[in-house]
Design a protein around this motif. Structure first.
Motif, PDB file in Angstrom:
ATOM      1  N   HIS A  76      20.945  30.838  71.158  1.00  0.00           N
ATOM      2  CA  HIS A  76      21.952  32.257  71.789  1.00  0.00           C
ATOM      3  C   HIS A  76      21.127  33.304  72.066  1.00  0.00           C
ATOM      4  O   HIS A  76      20.686  33.786  72.726  1.00  0.00           O
ATOM      5  N   LEU A  77      20.289  33.131  70.166  1.00  0.00           N
ATOM      6  CA  LEU A  77      19.078  34.671  70.390  1.00  0.00           C
ATOM      7  C   LEU A  77      18.143  34.591  71.321  1.00  0.00           C
ATOM      8  O   LEU A  77      18.053  36.148  72.525  1.00  0.00           O
ATOM      9  N   GLU A 111      12.629  42.181  66.021  1.00  0.00           N
ATOM     10  CA  GLU A 111      13.196  42.659  65.035  1.00  0.00           C
ATOM     11  C   GLU A 111      15.063  42.545  64.159  1.00  0.00           C
ATOM     12  O   GLU A 111      14.789  42.308  63.656  1.00  0.00           O
ATOM     13  N   GLN A 112      14.951  42.178  65.811  1.00  0.00           N
ATOM     14  CA  GLN A 112      16.193  41.378  65.565  1.00  0.00           C
ATOM     15  C   GLN A 112      15.977  39.977  64.975  1.00  0.00           C
ATOM     16  O   GLN A 112      16.928  39.218  64.377  1.00  0.00           O
ATOM     17  N   PHE A 113      14.805  39.039  66.069  1.00  0.00           N
ATOM     18  CA  PHE A 113      14.651  38.144  65.885  1.00  0.00           C
ATOM     19  C   PHE A 113      14.042  37.432  63.961  1.00  0.00           C
ATOM     20  O   PHE A 113      14.941  36.666  63.224  1.00  0.00           O
ATOM     21  N   THR A 114      13.738  38.462  63.903  1.00  0.00           N
ATOM     22  CA  THR A 114      12.921  38.280  61.985  1.00  0.00           C
ATOM     23  C   THR A 114      14.229  38.540  61.471  1.00  0.00           C
ATOM     24  O   THR A 114      14.666  38.085  60.371  1.00  0.00           O
TER      25      THR A 114
END
Length: 186
Positions: free
Chosen positions: A77-78, A86-89
């Protein structure tokens, strides 16, 4: 025609993942098996020329069951939403700190919560080298596109697309069998 790595390589995939617990392949484990495992078995040089085409032979269904598939569903979903680095990290760090998921891993019920991120990261070298990755026999075009892969209906269509991209004639390589999981003796 000069010798060298093929322009196109066909990678048939098994039905189950290489990791314990052995679950059916979801889109991330399918990509990790074909790109992160099978095409990284060559140590000295890539089996594919730079900018070549990889054809994964898999239905690539978006099947994420409950339980062991949950961490993969979250990562999918990500990726589908197109998150920033940054959101992934931040999501990876949250997965690493999930005490409930770590406890389930220690009991042998779930994979390690970081395994989906490691699986996806294992695809990066091949994705950087390949010009495109086609999924022959794809049943879920949205799942393929979410991962940056190109869905095709069958192997014939995928081979024609690869031939067209290569300029009409190309060298073709085929892995003869899916990469098999190690033998587990209990």
């Amino acid at each position: 025609q000069p010798a060298g790595p093929p322009d196109t390589i066909v990678v048939p995939l098994p039905w189950k993942s290489l990791n314990e617990p052995r679950e059916p392949l979801n889109p991330i484990t399918a990509a990790a098996t074909g790109l992160g495992h099978a095409l990284r078995l060559w140590r000295d040089a890539s089996p594919l020329r730079r900018g070549g085409t990889v054809i994964l032979l898999q239905e690539l269904r978006r099947t994420f069951g409950q339980g062991p598939q949950t961490p993969y569903r979250h990562l999918f979903h990500l990726l589908r939403e197109g998150v920033t680095e940054e959101q992934f990290t931040a999501a990876r760090e949250a997965a690493a700190a999930d005490l409930q998921a770590l406890d389930a891993y220690r009991q042998g019920r779930y994979p390690h919560p970081l395994l989906p991120y490691v699986d996806w990261a294992s695809c990066a070298p091949v994705l950087d080298r390949a010009g495109r990755v086609l999924v022959a026999g794809c049943r879920d075009a949205g799942a393929a596109r979410a991962l940056g892969l190109v869905p095709t209906h069958n192997i014939s269509a995928a081979l024609e697309m690869a031939r067209g991209v290569a300029g009409g004639s190309h060298r073709l390589g085929v892995l003869l069998a899916p990469p098999y999981a190690p033998l587990i003796v209990s």
